[in-house]
Design an enzyme around this catalytic site. Structure first.
Site, short mmCIF file in Angstrom:
data_model
loop_
_atom_site.label_atom_id
_atom_site.label_comp_id
_atom_site.label_asym_id
_atom_site.label_seq_id
_atom_site.Cartn_x
_atom_site.Cartn_y
_atom_site.Cartn_z
N ASP A 679 0.84 -1.20 0.00
CA ASP A 679 0.00 0.00 0.00
C ASP A 679 0.88 1.25 0.00
O ASP A 679 0.64 2.19 -0.77
CB ASP A 679 -0.92 -0.02 1.22
N LYS A 683 1.56 4.18 -2.99
CA LYS A 683 1.49 5.62 -2.74
C LYS A 683 2.77 6.32 -3.18
O LYS A 683 2.73 7.43 -3.73
CB LYS A 683 1.21 5.88 -1.26
#
Length: 834
Positions: A679, A683
């Site tokens: 995750d 980003k």
């Protein structure tokens, strides 16, 4: 004696007993001035009379048609008058029907219908309306009333633009006809007239409006009132723009422009007598007589620069182009002469200053003839190559924006074409006269509905409508829907923004609505949904042709919608997403998505993919847009990992904290997406690409907290087996604590393309060391912020703040589309320099 007022009632206002009675009350209440009331035939009667002439060869059909008219009209009279008045009216009806039978019989012998016969028969409906309305007004005893046959005074002859009135003869004959008339109300037959020789004729279909304006001029009336079935002149076609509103005042010129371009006002020729005499015209609704309507006169109002927007469908562009046109006098004259000789009307003319081409808009059905006559007129130039071609583009429409207030005001055309561009509407030709009262644009017919709604909204004549579709009504999606619902009334009131929720889809089923799903009842609508999910059908529904703007909001974590962003945006659908998959996709797919986005003129907003409700991407974009050079961006980019390392103090095992975070909604549905560092890595890829880097997911150095043996099990198995990392994690925590440091999972990307996501032991004074439980903290180091970094900090996990970021992107999109909204960057975010 008071001056006259003229009132006109059409067939829809005289359709039945209730309608006649209502009109009689309106007429009686319209005093104290003398009233001349011009009437059409009852609804449908003129068509039935003309049909009798078509049936002349069949006696049985004619007899049946006449009998049906007698029955229906007698029933109408029975409901409105009684006694002697009723008997007189029925006796006159019977005489008229005998005359009609005789005329029809004569046409049978001639095997043709002379114009005089058609004019005589088709005008009987107005006689019946006039006699019956006068009898009803008199029967109500509210005013004295009589009726007058317009053929006694209205003399017309042939004219180039239709019947031409002999004003001198008509005025004299009308004065004679009214010498002995002292009634308050004189009901006059519309539509019918006479020739100079005394033969019956008509003003043409829908000629009763013209009759009213002629009568008003002959009587030097104070005003003319046309009563119809709408509340006045509307700012747009209500069949397309449901928010179209009544325009209170128009000038004659504005009304003429709107009428010419198809607005439901009156025919331009109808207004000519009123304009000549300076008589104001009022359009009112006989079904809502208390509504003020629209007043048309020499002076309008200044409240709106644009008064109305209309669309004419079924148009074609005929384009004459070639270098041989440049600087050659008389080219336009030859073009228009050729079209005039072929009796082809030109609606719009457009020519650039280069004189390389000239194009005209004509009706679709005459486009081929227009091209042929133009080719014949310029055959010599075509043969010599001086003119390259005569092109025809069928299936067009003309959008006309009308208003006296546009004159001399900069930016009106810019607003028009900017709105069309944002809605993905291509303009093929433009025309504007020196009066600046009308700007016309020729567009594709398929775009007409969307164009009208877009422009209607752009000039604040209706709320700005956005068709909204939501993918993924789970934790974040549900929060988003509820947040919009709570703010909807304020947004509609303050920003005149109509957010129309037209679809919601899960992975298995979806619900769609043409009129819009009530925001307050979205759960009920979704609960009742039975349609299988189909993302392609869903997108087609959201991109409705009649709505100017469309957006699909993806609050899922699925790959299927992310893979379709490019196709959606290529069709002009804006995309707002909390789904990181597209922003971190392989470079080829990522660049292809943006290529298609540019092709469709759509926007792609993904603020919530990095910082939930925090303005991380906005800040980065602003730095680069204003010329700053960003050296690196680093931060706590996972609210989940921020929470875990904030509460990881050795009192509870790390695995227990992960299970607790998942229950609170602080993790992705599969916590491994957080613990694996994937995750955060996504980003960083998104941040890097916003920095202008061609960064890919495999370029990020990632420290995973997921044991390799737990990567392939299901979520429950992973949670049960995670305890095996507890001992190692506790050792790292204790070691950091012994040095006065804390553990944090930090992501970092620099201008050279180096990127990493890993656990770091940070000193207590570091900005990342002291933070609230689920905060995200991001530091921007740049030329401007080299010694004192720019820090954005705030909640970075949880459905509510992520939904707030999505909502902020929606408002940001609407602001870019022209809505007057304040696109707040997020919830709880704050910027500092540290």
């Amino acid at each position: 004696m008071n001056r006259w007022t003229v009132h006109k009632f059409g067939g829809s206002s005289l359709a039945g007993i209730d309608e006649f009675a209502r009109v009689a009350r309106i007429v009686a209440d319209a005093g104290p001035s003398r009233r001349a009331v011009v009437v059409s035939a009852p609804a449908g009667v003129t068509d039935r009379l003309l049909a009798l002439l078509d049936l002349a060869l069949d006696d049985a059909e004619v007899d049946a048609g006449v009998a049906a008219l007698s029955r229906d009209l007698t029933a109408l009279a029975d409901g409105l008058v009684d006694g002697a008045a009723r008997d007189r009216w029925v006796a006159a009806l019977d005489e008229d029907l005998d005359t009609i039978r005789a005329v029809v019989a004569s046409t049978r012998l001639l095997r043709a219908v002379p114009p005089e016969a058609a004019g005589l028969v088709s005008g009987f409906g107005e006689f019946w309306s006039a006699r019956l309305l006068a009898a009803r007004v008199a029967a109500d005893a509210a005013a004295s009333a009589t009726w007058l046959d317009a053929r006694r005074f209205l003399v017309v002859g042939p004219g180039e633009l239709g019947p031409a009135v002999d004003w001198s003869a008509s005025s004299s004959l009308l004065a004679d006809a009214l010498v002995d008339v002292d009634a308050d109300v004189v009901v006059i037959t519309g539509y019918v007239a006479r020739t100079a020789a005394g033969s019956p004729t008509t003003l043409g279909r829908n000629g009763s409006d013209h009759s009213a304006s002629i009568v008003a001029k002959l009587l030097e009336a104070e005003r003319a009132v046309i009563w119809t079935d709408v509340d006045g002149v509307l700012s747009g076609d209500p069949r397309i723009e449901t928010e179209a509103s009544v325009v209170p005042r128009l000038t004659y010129d504005e009304a003429m422009e709107l009428a010419y371009f198809g607005a439901r006002v009156i025919h331009p020729s109808t207004m000519a007598p009123l304009i000549d005499a300076g008589i104001p015209l009022v359009i009112r609704n006989s079904f809502a007589p208390d509504a003020p309507g629209t007043r048309i006169g020499a002076v309008g109002d200044d409240e709106h620069r644009v008064k109305g927007i209309t669309v004419i469908d079924g148009m074609a562009l005929v384009n004459l182009r070639g270098a041989g046109l440049i600087g050659v006098p008389g080219t336009a004259a030859r073009l228009f002469d050729a079209l005039r000789e072929a009796h082809i009307s030109v609606v719009v003319i457009s020519q650039g200053s280069s004189e390389h081409s000239i194009c005209v808009a004509v009706r679709d059905e005459v486009a081929a003839d227009a091209a042929r006559v133009v080719e014949e007129a310029f055959a010599r130039e075509l043969a010599r190559g001086q003119i390259q071609a005569v092109d025809v583009q069928e299936g067009c429409a003309i959008l006309a924006v009308v208003g006296d207030g546009m004159r001399g005001v900069p930016g009106v055309a810019g607003r028009l074409f900017g709105a069309l561009g944002r809605a993905g509407v291509n303009v093929r030709a433009i025309a504007q006269g020196s009066s600046e009262r009308n700007i016309s644009a020729v567009i594709d017919g398929a775009d007409a509905r969307r164009a009208l709604r877009t422009v209607h909204t752009a000039f604040y004549l209706s709320p700005r409508t956005v068709s909204v579709g939501l993918v993924g009504p789970g934790n974040v999606g549900a929060q988003f829907l509820d947040q919009v619902t709570a703010a909807l009334e304020r947004i509609a009131r303050d920003a005149r923004l109509d957010l129309r929720l037209r679809g919601i889809t899960r992975s298995t089923r979806m619900v769609r609505s043409d009129g819009g799903i009530p925001w307050t009842a979205w759960r009920d609508a979704l609960g009742e949904a039975s349609e299988p999910a189909d993302l392609d059908a869903f997108a087609r529904h959201i991109r409705a042709d009649h709505l100017p703007h469309a957006v699909i909001i993806d609050c899922s974590a699925a790959s299927a919608p992310a893979e379709r962003y490019g196709a959606w945006m290529e069709r002009g659908i804006h995309v707002i997403t909390a789904n990181k998959l597209a922003g971190a996709a392989p470079l080829k797919a990522y660049h292809d998505m943006h290529r298609r986005r540019r092709s469709g003129g759509a926007r792609f907003l993904q603020e919530s993919t990095v910082g939930a409700g925090l303005p991380i991407l906005t800040t980065l974009r602003d730095l680069r847009t204003t010329g700053d050079r960003v050296h690196f961006v680093e931060g706590i980019l996972s609210g989940t990992l921020a929470y875990l390392f904030n509460v990881f103090d050795g009192s509870r095992p790390f695995s227990a904290l992960v299970a607790e975070a998942r229950k609170k909604g602080f993790t992705e549905p599969d916590p491994r997406d957080d613990l694996s560092g994937t995750d955060v890595a996504r980003k960083l890829v998104i941040l890097g690409r916003e920095m202008g880097l061609d960064l890919q997911l495999q370029d990020v150095e990632v420290e995973s907290l997921v044991p390799s043996e737990l990567e392939g099990v299901d979520v429950d198995g992973f949670l049960q087996g995670l305890g095996r990392v507890d001992e190692a994690m506790e050792r790292r925590r204790a070691n950091a604590a012994s040095q006065g440091r804390v553990l944090r999972f930090v992501g970092r990307v620099d201008a050279e393309g180096r990127a990493a996501a890993r656990i770091e032991a940070l000193p207590a004074e570091h900005p990342f060391a002291s933070m609230d439980l689920t905060d995200n903290v991001v530091r921007f180091v740049s030329d401007r912020y080299a010694d004192n970094a720019l820090v954005v900090r705030g909640p970075g996990a949880g459905p509510a703040v992520t939904a707030a970021g999505v909502f902020a992107d929606l408002l940001r999109l609407c602001s870019g589309l022209g809505a007057d909204v304040d696109p707040a960057g997020g919830e709880g975010g704050r910027s500092t320099r540290a």
